[in-house]
Design a protein around this motif. Structure first.
Motif, PDB file in Angstrom:
ATOM      1  N   GLU A 108       0.846  -1.189   0.000  1.00 26.37           N
ATOM      2  CA  GLU A 108       0.000   0.000   0.000  1.00 26.37           C
ATOM      3  C   GLU A 108       0.882   1.238   0.000  1.00 26.37           C
ATOM      4  OE1 GLU A 108      -2.369   0.421   3.513  1.00 26.37           O
ATOM      5  OE2 GLU A 108      -0.966  -0.703   4.748  1.00 26.37           O
ATOM      6  N   ARG A 109       0.246   2.388  -0.160  1.00 27.05           N
ATOM      7  CA  ARG A 109       1.004   3.635  -0.219  1.00 27.05           C
ATOM      8  C   ARG A 109       1.649   3.895   1.134  1.00 27.05           C
ATOM      9  NH1 ARG A 109      -2.825   6.576  -1.546  1.00 27.05           N
ATOM     10  NH2 ARG A 109      -2.555   6.525  -3.802  1.00 27.05           N
ATOM     11  N   GLY A 113       4.467   5.928   9.711  1.00 22.76           N
ATOM     12  CA  GLY A 113       4.228   4.746  10.524  1.00 22.76           C
ATOM     13  C   GLY A 113       3.615   3.587   9.780  1.00 22.76           C
ATOM     14  N   ARG A 114       3.430   3.717   8.466  1.00 25.84           N
ATOM     15  CA  ARG A 114       2.851   2.630   7.665  1.00 25.84           C
ATOM     16  C   ARG A 114       3.844   2.243   6.571  1.00 25.84           C
ATOM     17  NH1 ARG A 114      -2.547   1.705   8.604  1.00 25.84           N
ATOM     18  NH2 ARG A 114      -3.691   3.317   9.714  1.00 25.84           N
ATOM     19  N   TYR A 115       4.372   1.044   6.662  1.00 23.12           N
ATOM     20  CA  TYR A 115       5.389   0.589   5.728  1.00 23.12           C
ATOM     21  C   TYR A 115       4.934  -0.695   5.044  1.00 23.12           C
ATOM     22  CZ  TYR A 115       7.890   3.744   8.802  1.00 23.12           C
ATOM     23  OH  TYR A 115       8.247   4.831   9.536  1.00 23.12           O
ATOM     24  N   ARG A 116       5.583  -1.034   3.937  1.00 26.17           N
ATOM     25  CA  ARG A 116       5.185  -2.235   3.205  1.00 26.17           C
ATOM     26  C   ARG A 116       5.620  -3.500   3.926  1.00 26.17           C
ATOM     27  NH1 ARG A 116       5.942  -0.116  -3.071  1.00 26.17           N
ATOM     28  NH2 ARG A 116       4.106   1.241  -3.005  1.00 26.17           N
ATOM     29  N   GLN A 117       6.708  -3.443   4.652  1.00 21.42           N
ATOM     30  CA  GLN A 117       6.975  -4.464   5.667  1.00 21.42           C
ATOM     31  C   GLN A 117       6.742  -3.783   7.000  1.00 21.42           C
ATOM     32  OE1 GLN A 117      10.547  -6.911   5.593  1.00 21.42           O
ATOM     33  NE2 GLN A 117      10.589  -6.974   7.818  1.00 21.42           N
ATOM     34  N   PHE A 118       5.707  -4.214   7.703  1.00 20.21           N
ATOM     35  CA  PHE A 118       5.372  -3.591   8.978  1.00 20.21           C
ATOM     36  C   PHE A 118       5.256  -4.691  10.027  1.00 20.21           C
ATOM     37  CE2 PHE A 118       1.559  -4.680   6.717  1.00 20.21           C
ATOM     38  CZ  PHE A 118       0.654  -5.130   7.668  1.00 20.21           C
ATOM     39  N   TYR A 119       5.199  -4.279  11.271  1.00 22.26           N
ATOM     40  CA  TYR A 119       5.214  -5.256  12.361  1.00 22.26           C
ATOM     41  C   TYR A 119       3.917  -5.180  13.154  1.00 22.26           C
ATOM     42  CZ  TYR A 119      10.058  -6.116  11.272  1.00 22.26           C
ATOM     43  OH  TYR A 119      11.202  -6.466  10.615  1.00 22.26           O
TER      44      TYR A 119
END
Length: 416
Positions: A108-109, A113-119
């Protein structure tokens, strides 16, 4: 992620494990990639995750006798946990209270705090209805645990928003009503809403475009479609939360983005994150196990965006204690003192002291500079005279006080 930020991540995860342990949750670890069909069946064919955001590839057959398979990096973890529940017959354990910590992947864009690899940190309570998994008490316990966790982390000004999205049948009736209400107005809305109005009308309610809000306000509300069982369930959740002192607000526009949610839905938000202010969210999913080919297994779960949770903590003074700096810097002074300093450092570390070790090639001034830069509370001089006397010079770097301390008393003096 680099130090010292990683210390804050470790602080969060240690607090999570402590709090979850007190509520008798146990850790589960599922694969980072799964069969694509799992998410299509569990999350929903028409969700944004499945249609636009998954990282999917064909795991091609290596021989003619083998069959290839479509695989996907997990975009969320609930479907994988429920798959594990089914494959391992976890209903034999009765009520399962499981948690996980790990990476997820969505194309996603990227945003703050929003990443394509997130935890994500998440938990699931699932089991046969006879284990109490369907009870509103389970919903309230999960919400109270999350309030406890956020308070433990020092995030005091959170807001809990609650809604009931009803049973699958009630959701279906609500979706039909939304589809009818959206038909004459959808062309005035954003592109995503125009698509969702046809494929998944419930997701229109989650739109964040300001210009669409006046239209959304005119749409039917889920509360109009709840039957007595759903109303009673939701009322009991609220009653228990009030009894234990967990504050909340009702938001009948709150929906979750995945098809498997039923009844209780919730979000915890925090003002430090701006417009996209949700720290975590979740809800009940009483029909997911059946959708994946398993037995009836009511459940409720949530996922915390760990990246965004850490970002919230960075805004708070209470996060300062998350990074533990050295208690003492051990400074070897003179040739041959590295070995003696290492012995002293090893002894001190046995007492859970954080010890930074210098080098015998450093002059005393450089050792003091290194100790100060490391943020150590004390510097301990290990020279030939100190080793012979088995007594060492210990200096408090804040006050400037220096004392001679016998080897056997060093740890106690530093700890006190």
């Amino acid at each position: 992620m680099l130090p010292p930020e990683t210390a804050l991540w470790n602080f969060v995860e240690a607090a999570v494990r402590d709090v979850f342990r007190a509520y008798n949750f146990q850790e589960i670890r599922t694969p980072i990639f799964e069969a694509t069909e799992l998410f299509a069946r569990g999350v929903g064919d028409e969700t944004d995750i499945v249609t636009k955001e998954m990282y999917t590839w064909d795991d091609k057959a290596r021989a003619e006798s083998e069959k290839g398979q479509s695989l996907t990096l997990r975009p969320e973890n609930t479907a994988g946990v429920v798959r594990a529940y089914i494959e391992n017959h976890l209903w034999d354990r009765g009520l399962n209270k499981l948690y996980y910590i790990g990476p997820q992947f969505r194309r996603e864009r990227p945003a703050k705090g929003r990443y394509r690899q997130f935890y994500q940190i998440g938990a699931e309570v699932i089991g046969p209805a006879s284990s109490g998994s369907e009870s509103p008490a389970r919903d309230a316990e999960v919400l109270e645990m999350l309030a406890t966790l956020l308070d433990r982390l020092g995030i005091k000004d959170w807001n809990l928003e609650l809604n009931s999205v009803g049973s699958s049948q009630e959701r279906a009736r609500f979706n039909d009503a939304l589809r009818v209400a959206l038909e004459p107005v959808k062309d005035k809305m954003c592109g995503d809403c125009q698509r969702r109005a046809v494929t998944n009308p419930l997701r229109v309610l989650d739109c964040k475009h300001p210009e669409d809000q006046p239209i959304i306000e005119t749409l039917p509300r889920i509360s109009q479609f709840l039957d007595e069982d759903s109303r009673s369930h939701f009322a009991t959740v609220q009653e228990i939360l009030k009894a234990v002192g967990v504050r909340f607000s009702l938001n009948d526009r709150l929906v979750r983005g995945l098809d498997y949610y039923t009844r209780t839905a919730f979000e915890f938000t925090h003002g430090a994150l701006g417009a996209q202010n949700a720290i975590l969210g979740g809800g009940r999913y009483d029909g997911l196990s059946e959708a994946l080919g398993g037995p009836a297994a009511p459940g409720i779960g949530f996922a915390i965006g760990e990246d965004r949770l850490v970002m919230s903590l960075q805004e708070k003074a209470s996060a300062d204690g998350a990074v533990r700096k050295p208690d003492v810097y051990v400074a070897p002074l003179g040739a041959g003192m590295n070995a003696e300093a290492a012995r002293v450092a090893r002894e001190l570390r046995r007492y859970d002291l954080v010890v930074e070790l210098g080098d015998e090639t450093f002059r005393l001034k450089k050792s003091f500079e290194a100790a100060t830069k490391a943020g150590a509370r004390y510097i301990l001089i290990v020279g030939e005279n100190e080793v012979k006397a088995d007594t060492f010079a210990l200096k408090n770097l804040a006050s400037g006080e220096q004392v001679s301390v016998a080897r056997g008393e060093l740890a106690q003096r530093i700890r006190s």
